[in-house]
Motif scaffolding. Structure first.
Motif, mmCIF file in Angstrom:
data_model
loop_
_atom_site.group_PDB
_atom_site.id
_atom_site.type_symbol
_atom_site.label_atom_id
_atom_site.label_comp_id
_atom_site.label_asym_id
_atom_site.label_seq_id
_atom_site.Cartn_x
_atom_site.Cartn_y
_atom_site.Cartn_z
ATOM 1 N N ALA A 1 54.620 2.779 81.222
ATOM 2 C CA ALA A 1 55.563 2.845 82.332
ATOM 3 C C ALA A 1 56.207 4.227 82.425
ATOM 4 O O ALA A 1 56.647 4.646 83.490
ATOM 5 N N HIS A 2 56.255 4.937 81.299
ATOM 6 C CA HIS A 2 56.915 6.241 81.311
ATOM 7 C C HIS A 2 55.967 7.376 80.949
ATOM 8 O O HIS A 2 56.412 8.451 80.576
ATOM 9 N N ASP A 3 54.644 7.114 81.028
ATOM 10 C CA ASP A 3 53.644 8.133 80.717
ATOM 11 C C ASP A 3 53.967 8.862 79.421
ATOM 12 O O ASP A 3 53.866 10.074 79.323
ATOM 13 N N SER A 4 54.358 8.104 78.431
ATOM 14 C CA SER A 4 54.771 8.749 77.189
ATOM 15 C C SER A 4 53.557 9.117 76.339
ATOM 16 O O SER A 4 52.536 8.431 76.361
ATOM 17 N N GLN A 5 53.677 10.208 75.597
ATOM 18 C CA GLN A 5 52.590 10.641 74.725
ATOM 19 C C GLN A 5 52.701 10.021 73.334
ATOM 20 O O GLN A 5 51.838 10.220 72.493
ATOM 21 N N GLN A 6 53.786 9.329 73.090
ATOM 22 C CA GLN A 6 53.921 8.715 71.769
ATOM 23 C C GLN A 6 52.914 7.582 71.625
ATOM 24 O O GLN A 6 52.344 7.113 72.601
ATOM 25 N N THR A 7 52.717 7.134 70.401
ATOM 26 C CA THR A 7 51.800 6.021 70.198
ATOM 27 C C THR A 7 52.560 4.837 69.605
ATOM 28 O O THR A 7 53.657 5.004 69.062
ATOM 29 N N VAL A 8 51.933 3.688 69.721
ATOM 30 C CA VAL A 8 52.537 2.485 69.158
ATOM 31 C C VAL A 8 52.764 2.691 67.667
ATOM 32 O O VAL A 8 53.828 2.389 67.133
ATOM 33 N N ALA A 9 51.748 3.275 67.004
ATOM 34 C CA ALA A 9 51.851 3.439 65.547
ATOM 35 C C ALA A 9 53.023 4.338 65.176
ATOM 36 O O ALA A 9 53.799 4.023 64.274
ATOM 37 N N SER A 10 53.178 5.446 65.909
ATOM 38 C CA SER A 10 54.260 6.364 65.547
ATOM 39 C C SER A 10 55.621 5.725 65.791
ATOM 40 O O SER A 10 56.550 5.905 65.008
ATOM 41 N N LEU A 11 55.723 4.957 66.858
ATOM 42 C CA LEU A 11 56.998 4.300 67.141
ATOM 43 C C LEU A 11 57.324 3.271 66.069
ATOM 44 O O LEU A 11 58.467 3.159 65.623
ATOM 45 N N LEU A 12 56.296 2.517 65.669
ATOM 46 C CA LEU A 12 56.528 1.507 64.632
ATOM 47 C C LEU A 12 57.006 2.183 63.346
ATOM 48 O O LEU A 12 57.930 1.701 62.685
ATOM 49 N N THR A 13 56.372 3.298 63.010
ATOM 50 C CA THR A 13 56.795 4.022 61.812
ATOM 51 C C THR A 13 58.239 4.484 61.962
ATOM 52 O O THR A 13 59.041 4.373 61.036
#
Lengths: 383, 325, 642
Positions: free
Chosen positions: C161-173
């Motif tokens: 929704a926000h065209d973010s470059q982050q990944t699910v894995a990095s956010l979880l970490t």
């Protein structure tokens, strides 16, 4: 003609039940008027314009039904000295009020406000020639007449009582089962719950119309076999109507029971019930004082919601052949009879149109009223 | 999965047995074979011999539960309960009053029923869900208010009027389709149009309102607020989140009726002259043919229980909380 | 007009200037569906890297203020006044996602012109703002996640929704979850893990402002501290503005740079955390809040008791809204509403005291009938059967209470401390014989008499000796019964021999004792506030004259200012009547203040017991130590010094 004042009140079983029901509603209203909470809730029902209008329409229909439930038989001329004899025909106050419509029978179909019958007859004129013309009729029928020349407006007004009775007496039969079984299952749990759940799953598994039709068939056979139970045709038709209500009620309690069981399951864990148990208050008293009042709103909502469904069900059941007695005036019977008339030339549309308008008005008002009740009693689930 | 199905079957048996007992009580307890015979032979002036003859002819000349005349197992098997009621478990429905085999008749008539009921069901589901989603999308607007009032009006009209009105308007006056009839295969499509359309329209009031209420309940939940807080578009919130969660209660209501589609619709079939199980039942009721009614009651319960089992399976399919436990 | 979106994203270099949005909320007014105002002119300033705590009791409008910033108010509730200006703001500390809100042209020079009012944004742009610039963490981790979507799918959705470059894995970490949690469904996670997952979702759009609405209230105490730590860490690493909504002074003191105190829809005091806690508050309400909070340090002292309760939305008195409850009220306060000046909305702000009033460490005031054993519990077990299969065979047991031994003296308070699911409530219910007998084993003696096998009249006697007060004052009174009937119920069941007049006399006496009067009897519970309802519940229990009162979190549903009143009442009653309390709670400062003995419960067992003072200051068992460590530091300090 002052015979009309010489009459004997006649009480049908359904009349008794209807007035009992009215009395119960009266007691509820009387008790409600003392409770701030309940008064506020009912005020919310009538706060919306829709709810108010629907209530007025319902009041109109209910008054018709009540007037039609005060029955009597008129006296017939009896030679002096003998015990006064009464006519076999049972009439109601509504019949008496509608005497002009009721007595103004024609031979057969006539359109609304028509001056002549719909069909032409061969008439021999004074000069001996035979012409075909539609006979002039004596009375004005705002909604026309049906096949046997009965006034359609009169028929429709008479049908209201049947619809009301089916919509209300059925709940009278259903409520004790639904409340007792649903609450007991939810409160006690364990094997009691298992047994009650088995019972309603079994009943639920049978297609509704089929179960009702089967039961009606069986009851019909019994009624046919015991003509000696009734002293007049009205009593017989009345019993069939009651039987239909009983059958609808006995097969229809499962939905509310399920609802009450689920709600009681939640209630019994609530602190105020635990507090009552900590005081050693008996189960019966907890059920009566805590559980029942706290599920009452569900009961009221269901009763009001079910009403319109039952009125509509009557029409379908009559069509299927498992409805009220064919002689009882009812919307189902009206529709059933009027169905083939559309194929006639010229089209006889008014009996069907009348049934449509009356039934629609009754059911729509009931539905809108039910919505207002639900919105007021269950603000969370409403909309 | 196999074990699960077997367990479900064990749950189903007592219910079917209950249905069986109930119908037996109704048809052989409240009413009796003598009553049946009298109806079919016409009125009261029927001799006792005629009644006996009719009962022998139709196999009703047996005691209810215990046959003292029989030998060994026959004391139990040669009874009305076993012959007329328990036999239903073997899907042996017996013969109708006109002598035809009910089982074969059912096998023949269920297909026309399905041909009408299935499209009505599928199209109906799509229309009702779409209507409900539309109203929920515009909730708290005038559009929603007007829509709901219209739905209430639609649900206040008796189903009979939809059929009669549809027939007169669409078939008789506008001649869009034949007024009634049925033919197998592609040539029968023209006959399907009217009953399917009317079937769908007559249910729109009730069903759409029900689905709308379901959607609204979901729309008020916390996770929907979370979805909005993430910045999702209202479409995505509606279709992915609200519809995704409402799918679970919708499924319970929907899957359970699928097997019963075979039974067809009483009203539609009888009005449109479709030779399905619905019209079969209605004819049987009007002819007071108890054998057929009994058979249909049992079949209906059986299909309902199949539906319940399917519901449980579908639950596991859509709800991870069930699937993963 | 304006583009709301990411101009550059991805990790930025340490120290590089990053544009961060700030939010200035001015004079917010929020109206409820019935026309009453719930928020009445609240102003706030949220700046990158700073944490503002919005402090207040229930019904003061703090949640609605937060939801207004997101424009996610419930149906029918509307913003009728105020501005929420957002502007790009040069921030030089550090930051990961560098995202700005700018006019299409280079707008840094014209940043004054770039101010935008959130409340005036079209809904389409508002959507980019939500989750993208401003994100919000909610109170209930149980219901705030979509139950039928995996955690990864729910994070993914926010990322796209926000065209973010982050990944699910990095956010979880980032939020301290493991990669394996990505494919879990919410129901497979614990409360704390769910809250972490929710935070990860909210970070997906790299927001500049994070709003946390009571993010730890629904969590167990040991988890609360972890989540707060995580929030502070994330706020600093990502240099976000954090708006923390809380009712807990300790949390505010530990987390916030600035504290904004709300009362009755208005800001009553505003200031830097250090100042505010040093001088103890300028506004009498703030000062009162600080003094009504129980702690070990205040042991033996009566708590400052604020009369009355927080007024309902819109039901506000004329003049100063706090005047009816204020101890320093002057005639002027009742007539003219004071403005917010020099940090406080008060005509007579309290001068900062030279030093905070010394807390005298008192011993317990209760010396009544010490030593006489009232309740003795030995090896009590409550095991719930787990039924499986066709015949509902018992496949196993849930050991809710597993071999608990306790004892309680007359006139004493034993606190039973533990987190949710530790078996506290099962234990209480077993003592009162509310559990099915088959599930309970062990020995419970009350006044030397075995409780678990009582029947008939003896059971009735037990019921009048041991009574209970529940947590939730709303569900513990039947809303369809009058207060009189509620009180009478117990007397009718346990003292049927009493004449109606005697019953009524007893009820009136008890109502009077808890600070209500006979006029309450014909009314329904909804006419009373939470604190008053709890008084009614206490009166109901007292009517049958028990010796043991089980208090199941009796104040945790109440506002702190009301909690002090109820605690004071309980303490008085104990002194008067020699009542023994079994006080079930998870609130450790409260235990330190109120209890004589403490038993710490974990997983159905008692892990540590001891006198309150020793156990609170020198816990032995690791679990007790963990519990103690989770109390916000400021209060802990208070415990130590106290």
């Amino acid at each position: 003609m002052n015979l009309a004042w010489n009459f004997q009140p006649t009480v049908l079983i359904s009349d008794v039940l209807l007035f009992l029901l009215l009395a119960a509603v009266g007691i509820y209203v009387w008790r409600t008027s003392y409770s701030e909470n309940a008064r506020a809730t009912w005020r919310r029902v009538f706060a919306s314009r829709m709810g108010r209008w629907a209530a007025w329409v319902m009041v109109f229909f209910i008054s018709l039904g009540v007037l039609d439930s005060l029955h009597f038989r008129t006296a017939v001329e009896t030679p002096a000295g003998q015990v006064q004899q009464y006519s076999g025909e049972v009439l109601s106050v509504l019949d008496a009020l509608l005497t002009p419509l009721r007595m103004a029978g024609e031979k057969t179909y006539s359109a609304p406000f028509a001056k002549t019958l719909l069909v032409k007859e061969s008439v021999t004129l004074a000069d001996g020639s035979v012409v075909r013309l539609a006979p002039v009729i004596a009375h004005i029928h705002p909604l026309g007449t049906d096949k046997v020349g009965q006034d359609v407006l009169y028929l429709a007004l008479k049908s209201v009582r049947t619809g009301l009775l089916i919509g209300t007496l059925t709940t009278l039969v259903m409520l004790p089962f639904a409340c007792a079984l649903g609450i007991v299952a939810g409160y006690f749990g364990g094997w009691v719950d298992d047994a009650i759940q088995y019972l309603y799953t079994t009943l639920n598994s049978i297609p509704g119309v089929l179960l009702i039709a089967a039961a009606v068939l069986v009851v019909d056979v019994q009624i046919d076999a015991h003509a000696e139970w009734f002293n007049n045709a009205a009593a017989r038709a009345d019993l069939r109507l009651l039987a239909l209500c009983a059958i609808l009620g006995l097969t229809g309690w499962t939905g509310l029971a399920r609802l009450l069981r689920a709600e009681t399951l939640k209630l019994r864990e609530l602190d105020y019930i635990q507090a009552a148990r900590a005081f050693g208050v008996s189960h019966a008293r907890i059920l009566a004082r805590h559980v029942l009042p706290n599920v009452a709103h569900l009961v009221i909502i269901t009763v009001v919601l079910d009403f319109s469904g039952l009125v509509l069900a009557e029409a379908v059941l009559s069509y299927v052949g498992a409805g009220v007695d064919p002689a009882t005036p009812s919307f189902g019977n009206m529709i059933n009879a009027a169905r083939l008339e559309l194929a006639r030339e010229p089209v006889v549309w008014w009996p069907l149109a009348t049934a449509f308008v009356f039934l629609f008005a009754l059911v729509l008002a009931a539905n809108l009223f039910a919505d207002a009740v639900r919105a007021a009693f269950d603000p969370r689930g409403a909309r | 999965m196999i074990r699960y199905l077997i367990r479900r079957l064990f749950y189903a048996l007592p219910i079917l047995l209950g249905v069986n007992l109930l119908t037996f009580a109704l048809f052989f307890g409240v009413s009796s074979p003598d009553d049946m015979a009298r109806i079919h032979l016409g009125g009261k002036r029927v001799t006792a011999e005629a009644v006996e003859r009719w009962k022998v002819q139709h196999g009703y000349d047996l005691p209810h539960f215990y046959n003292a005349a029989g030998e060994g197992v026959e004391q139990v098997t040669q009874t009305l309960f076993v012959q007329k009621s328990l036999h239903l478990f073997t899907l042996d429905f017996g013969t109708a009053d006109d002598g035809r085999d009910i089982g074969r008749e059912i096998g023949k008539r269920m297909w026309p029923s399905l041909v009408v009921a299935l499209p009505t069901f599928l199209l109906g589901l799509v229309v009702y869900l779409a209507t409900a989603l539309f109203l929920v999308f515009f909730r708290n607007t005038a559009l929603d208010t007007v829509g709901v009032v219209m739905l209430v009006a639609l649900m206040s009209i008796s189903g009979l009027f939809y059929v009669i009105g549809g027939q007169v308007l669409l078939a008789k006056w506008w001649q869009w389709a034949p007024i009634s009839g049925y033919a197998p295969g592609l040539s029968g499509l023209q006959f399907l149009f009217l009953p399917v359309l009317i079937g769908v329209v007559s249910g729109i009031g009730d069903a759409s309102r029900f689905y709308r209420a379901l959607f609204l309940e979901e729309a008020g939940r916390d996770y929907v607020r979370t979805a909005h807080a993430k910045g999702l578009s209202p479409f995505r919130v509606l279709f992915r989140h609200i519809l995704g969660n409402a799918a679970i209660p919708i499924l319970t209501g929907v899957v359970v009726v699928i097997p019963r589609l075979f039974l067809g619709s009483l009203i539609l079939e009888s009005f449109f002259g479709i030779p399905g199980l619905g019209s079969y039942t209605i004819d049987a009721i009007q002819a007071q043919d108890f054998a057929i009614v009994r058979g249909m009651v049992f079949l209906g319960s059986l299909l309902y229980i199949v539906g319940l089992t399917l519901t449980d399976l579908s639950y596991a399919w859509v709800d991870p909380r069930v699937r993963l436990q | 007009m304006f583009e709301v979106g990411s101009l550059s994203s991805g990790p930025s270099h340490e120290g590089r200037g990053v544009l961060r949005m700030s939010v200035q909320l001015c004079d917010l007014v929020v109206r409820l569906p019935d026309g009453r105002r719930a928020v009445d002119g609240v102003s706030l300033n949220l700046q990158a890297g700073r944490c503002v705590a919005l402090l207040g009791e229930s019904g003061c409008g703090k949640s609605l203020t937060a939801l207004s910033l997101m424009r996610l108010l419930p149906d029918g509730v509307s913003i009728v006044g105020g501005l929420a200006m957002i502007s790009p703001h040069l921030h030089t500390r550090t930051g990961r996602g560098a995202a700005i809100l700018l006019p299409p042209e280079d707008g840094v020079r014209e940043r004054e012109n770039a101010m935008v009012d959130i409340f005036a944004l079209p809904e389409g742009q508002m959507r980019d703002l939500r989750g993208g610039r401003i994100a919000m963490v909610f109170q209930e981790p149980m219901s705030s996640l979509n139950p039928v979507m995996t955690i990864a799918a729910q994070i993914e959705e926010a990322l796209s929704a926000h065209d973010s470059q982050q990944t699910v894995a990095s956010l979880l970490t980032d939020v301290g979850l493991q990669p394996k949690h990505a494919n879990s469904y919410p129901f497979q996670l614990s409360g704390g893990q769910r809250q972490r997952a929710l935070i990860a979702m909210m970070l997906a759009g790299e927001p500049d402002v994070l709003i946390a609405d009571e993010p730890t209230t629904a969590l167990d105490v040991t988890v609360q501290a972890q989540i707060l730590l995580l929030l502070r860490d994330l706020q600093q690493r990502r240099s976000m503005a954090l708006l923390l909504i809380t009712h807990d002074l300790g949390i505010a003191r530990e987390m916030a740079d600035e504290v904004v105190v709300l009362y009755a829809g208005q800001v009553v005091e505003q200031g830097s955390t250090g100042n505010l806690f040093d001088h103890g508050g300028l506004h009498p309400y703030t000062r009162a809040l600080m003094q009504v909070t129980p702690s070990l340090g205040r042991r033996g002292q009566p708590l400052l008791s604020l009369p009355g309760s927080v007024p309902l939305a819109g039901d506000w008195p004329q003049g100063c809204r706090f005047a009816p409850r204020c101890g320093h009220v002057q005639p002027r306060c009742r007539e003219i509403a004071p403005p917010l000046e020099a940090g406080a909305r008060c005509w007579f702000p309290q001068r900062p005291a030279a030093s905070p009033p010394p807390f005298v460490r008192g011993s317990s005031l209760i010396n009544l009938a010490q030593g006489a054993k009232l309740l003795q519990v030995e090896d009590l077990c409550v095991h719930y059967p787990v039924r499986r299969g066709l015949l509902q065979r018992t496949a196993g047991w849930v050991r809710a209470v597993d071999g608990v031994s306790l004892s309680l003296n007359r006139g004493e308070t034993l606190a039973l401390v533990g987190e949710s699911g530790c078996g506290k409530s099962s234990l209480a219910r077993a003592l009162l014989r509310l559990q099915p007998q088959a599930m309970v084993r062990g020995r419970v003696r009350l006044n030397g008499e075995e409780v678990l096998n009582l029947r008939g009249t003896a059971l009735h006697t037990l019921r009048s000796q041991a009574q209970i007060v529940f947590q939730d004052p709303f569900s513990s009174l039947d809303s369809r019964m009058r207060v009189g009937d509620i009180l009478e119920e117990g007397l009718l069941a346990l003292r049927p021999e009493l004449e109606p007049a005697a019953r009524r006399q007893q009820m009136e006496r008890m109502l009077d004792r808890v600070g209500l009067d006979a006029s309450a009897m014909p009314r329904y519970p909804h006419a009373f506030s939470g604190g008053q309802r709890q008084r009614i519940a206490i009166a109901r229990a007292l009517c049958v004259e028990p010796q043991l009162l089980i208090l199941d979190e009796p104040t945790s549903a109440l506002d702190v200012s009301v909690q002090a009143q109820v605690l004071g009442l309980l303490r008085e009653l104990q002194q008067e009547r020699g009542l023994a309390y079994l006080f079930i709670t998870h609130n450790l400062p409260l235990v330190g203040y109120f209890a004589d003995q403490v038993a710490v419960m974990q997983g159905g067992r008692i892990v540590e017991t001891g006198a309150a003072e020793t156990l609170m200051t020198a816990p032995n068992h690791p679990y007790t130590q963990a519990l103690m460590a989770s109390v916000p530091r400021s209060i802990r300090a208070d415990i130590r010094t106290g």
